[in-house]
Design a protein around this motif. Structure first.
Motif, short mmCIF file in Angstrom:
data_model
loop_
_atom_site.label_atom_id
_atom_site.label_comp_id
_atom_site.label_asym_id
_atom_site.label_seq_id
_atom_site.Cartn_x
_atom_site.Cartn_y
_atom_site.Cartn_z
N ASP A 67 3.14 -11.06 -2.13
CA ASP A 67 2.47 -10.32 -1.06
C ASP A 67 2.07 -8.92 -1.55
OD1 ASP A 67 1.60 -9.83 1.67
OD2 ASP A 67 3.37 -8.51 1.81
N ARG A 68 2.99 -8.26 -2.28
CA ARG A 68 2.70 -6.91 -2.80
C ARG A 68 3.30 -6.80 -4.21
NH1 ARG A 68 4.16 -2.02 1.00
NH2 ARG A 68 2.96 -1.03 -0.66
N PRO A 69 2.53 -7.17 -5.21
CA PRO A 69 3.04 -7.15 -6.59
C PRO A 69 2.98 -5.76 -7.21
CG PRO A 69 0.81 -8.02 -6.57
CD PRO A 69 1.17 -7.76 -5.13
N THR A 70 3.76 -4.85 -6.65
CA THR A 70 3.66 -3.44 -7.03
C THR A 70 4.99 -2.93 -7.56
OG1 THR A 70 4.26 -2.69 -4.81
CG2 THR A 70 1.92 -3.07 -5.25
N ALA A 71 4.93 -1.72 -8.11
CA ALA A 71 6.14 -1.06 -8.58
C ALA A 71 7.10 -0.80 -7.43
CB ALA A 71 5.78 0.25 -9.27
N ARG A 72 6.57 -0.55 -6.24
CA ARG A 72 7.41 -0.31 -5.06
C ARG A 72 8.24 -1.55 -4.74
NH1 ARG A 72 10.12 3.33 -2.57
NH2 ARG A 72 8.34 4.72 -2.90
N THR A 73 7.63 -2.72 -4.79
CA THR A 73 8.38 -3.95 -4.53
C THR A 73 9.45 -4.16 -5.59
OG1 THR A 73 6.40 -4.94 -3.54
CG2 THR A 73 8.18 -6.43 -4.15
N ALA A 74 9.10 -3.89 -6.86
CA ALA A 74 10.08 -4.02 -7.94
C ALA A 74 11.24 -3.04 -7.73
CB ALA A 74 9.40 -3.77 -9.29
N PHE A 75 10.94 -1.86 -7.28
CA PHE A 75 11.98 -0.86 -7.02
C PHE A 75 12.90 -1.34 -5.91
CE2 PHE A 75 13.37 2.84 -4.53
CZ PHE A 75 14.03 3.57 -5.51
N GLU A 76 12.35 -1.88 -4.84
CA GLU A 76 13.16 -2.36 -3.73
C GLU A 76 14.00 -3.56 -4.13
OE1 GLU A 76 10.37 -3.09 -0.63
OE2 GLU A 76 9.99 -0.95 -0.23
N CYS A 77 13.43 -4.42 -4.98
CA CYS A 77 14.17 -5.58 -5.46
C CYS A 77 15.35 -5.13 -6.33
CB CYS A 77 13.25 -6.50 -6.26
SG CYS A 77 14.06 -7.97 -6.95
N ALA A 78 15.10 -4.20 -7.24
CA ALA A 78 16.17 -3.71 -8.10
C ALA A 78 17.26 -3.02 -7.29
CB ALA A 78 15.59 -2.76 -9.13
N ARG A 79 16.86 -2.28 -6.27
CA ARG A 79 17.85 -1.59 -5.43
C ARG A 79 18.66 -2.60 -4.64
NH1 ARG A 79 15.50 3.32 -2.02
NH2 ARG A 79 14.39 1.59 -1.03
N TRP A 80 18.03 -3.67 -4.16
CA TRP A 80 18.77 -4.72 -3.45
C TRP A 80 19.76 -5.40 -4.41
CZ3 TRP A 80 19.43 -9.97 -4.14
CH2 TRP A 80 19.98 -10.69 -3.09
N MET A 81 19.35 -5.62 -5.64
CA MET A 81 20.22 -6.28 -6.62
C MET A 81 21.48 -5.47 -6.87
SD MET A 81 17.45 -7.59 -9.45
CE MET A 81 18.74 -7.87 -10.66
N SER A 82 21.38 -4.15 -6.83
CA SER A 82 22.55 -3.31 -7.12
C SER A 82 23.67 -3.52 -6.12
CB SER A 82 22.15 -1.83 -7.14
OG SER A 82 21.72 -1.41 -5.84
#
Length: 404
Positions: A67-82
């Motif tokens: 839906d949004r292949p952006t750095a923001r989505t990657a940042f949110e995914c990495a933060r969720w993973m933590s």
């Protein structure tokens, strides 16, 4: 969403068949998206076949990235993973999601500015290296999928997210990406790329993605001496380590094809197609088209090799026939010279002997001695001609025997 209900459904999926497990995980991920909330459960593995928790989270984040292949989505995914991925499997999950979603969204490559902004937003917390590492892998996955070798090399070496990854830059997957970029670049040396490859390949903690990137780099490298054999050897090792991985069988087929072993290459690509058909990958159709294209190339190479071998056989036969004809003509010429020399000597002897016999006034014994001397002289003359011819042509005969 009610956490207890989600856990109950995913536990039910654990004992279901593969098709049912896939459906339950996909539906649950869709419900999280519809509710606007991220999964609340913990992920303890990176098993896309048997772990329904990872499968559900994977589908949730895949849809988010699509839906949004952006750095923001990657940042949110990495933060969720933590907060939701256990430490022992964090690296495997990060590689799967960052590189996988980078490949799937390779059509939307951003500049490095948003990634720099995300790194600044992360601050200097304990998870900053992991977050920056995930961001770097996501962008690198896009550049790798688009074969932007020099841009990838520059990004891995100097971008803020790559630099902020700190000690994680020594991870085998990161080094493998550097090797991939170096092999494809026209400005970096093969020796440098090979050194990085050896470093990543020999790492005891190398992952499946590390192996895949290494083989990918060798397969699409700028041509160099020994490329096919190196790819074949590495891919053979990968197939022995992961016998059910269709991608590694394709890499092995590519290496065998480069080495001219077309029959073995066909066997490997057919194995890859069989394994791919039995898998549940989301991009089965895309990969199948790529594998079939590779199979066509191998088949064409095999037919071309057969035609070339037949043509070479004909050329070799014609060359042998020409050489035999040349030797025959040469031998005939030499024999002709010898015959002419002997015939000339015989005629000279006959003419000379007639003159001595018919017109001479010498006694009979003297005539006989004269005829004998004349015959010996002419015989010596003939022998000198034949011997000289043999000496002149001796080196030619020896060269002919040496080429047989």
């Amino acid at each position: 969403m009610d956490t207890a209900t989600v856990i109950a459904r995913l536990d039910e999926a654990r004992t279901a068949d593969a098709r049912t497990r896939y459906r339950i995980c996909d539906e649950t991920a869709g419900e999280f998206l519809a509710a606007g909330t991220a999964p609340s459960f913990e992920v303890s593995s990176a098993d896309l076949r048997l772990d329904p928790y990872f499968m559900c989270a994977d589908r949730y984040w895949r849809r988010r990235f699509l839906d949004r292949p952006t750095a923001r989505t990657a940042f949110e995914c990495a933060r969720w993973m933590s907060g939701h991925v256990r430490d022992e499997c964090w690296g495997a999950v990060a590689e799967q999601w960052a590189l996988g979603n980078g490949f799937l969204n390779r059509g939307s490559v951003e500049s490095t500015d948003p990634f720099e902004e995300m790194v600044r937003e992360a601050g200097a917390g304990t998870d900053t290296e992991r977050l920056a590492f995930f961001l770097a892998l996501f962008h690198a996955g896009k550049l790798r999928a688009n074969f932007c070798f020099d841009e990838l090399h520059a990004f891995l070496g100097h971008s803020p997210s790559a630099v902020a990854a700190g000690s994680l830059r020594a991870e085998p997957v990161f080094v493998a990406l550097q090797s991939f970029a170096a092999f494809g670049s026209r400005t970096l040396t093969v020796a440098y790329a090979s050194e990085l490859l050896e470093q990543a390949w020999s790492a005891t903690t190398r992952s499946r993605h590390t192996v895949d990137i290494c083989l990918n780099g060798l397969a699409f490298a700028a041509p160099f001496e020994g490329q096919g054999e190196l790819l074949r050897a590495c891919a053979q090792e990968a197939v022995e380590e992961h016998p059910d991985d269709h991608m590694f069988h394709v890499r092995l087929a590519t290496g065998l094809h480069m080495c001219g072993r077309h029959d073995a290459a066909l066997e490997s690509i057919d194995t890859a197609l069989t394994l791919l058909a039995a898998s549940s990958t989301a991009i089965l159709g895309v990969l199948q088209d790529q594998y079939l294209t590779k199979r066509d190339a191998i088949q064409e190479g095999r037919l071309r090799a057969l035609r070339d071998a037949e043509q070479q056989r004909r050329w070799d036969g014609q060359a042998a026939a020409n050489a035999q004809l040349e030797r025959s003509l040469h031998t005939s010429s030499v024999r002709a010279v010898e015959v002419v020399a002997a015939f000339t000597a015989a005629i000279a002897f006959a003419v000379g002997s007639l003159q001595v016999t018919l017109t001479g006034t010498l006694p009979l014994s003297d005539r006989l001695w004269l005829l004998a001397a004349q015959g010996v002289g002419l015989a010596v003359f003939a022998l000198l001609i034949v011997g000289g011819t043999w000496l002149i042509t001796r080196s030619h005969h020896q060269r002919d025997r040496g080429t047989e």
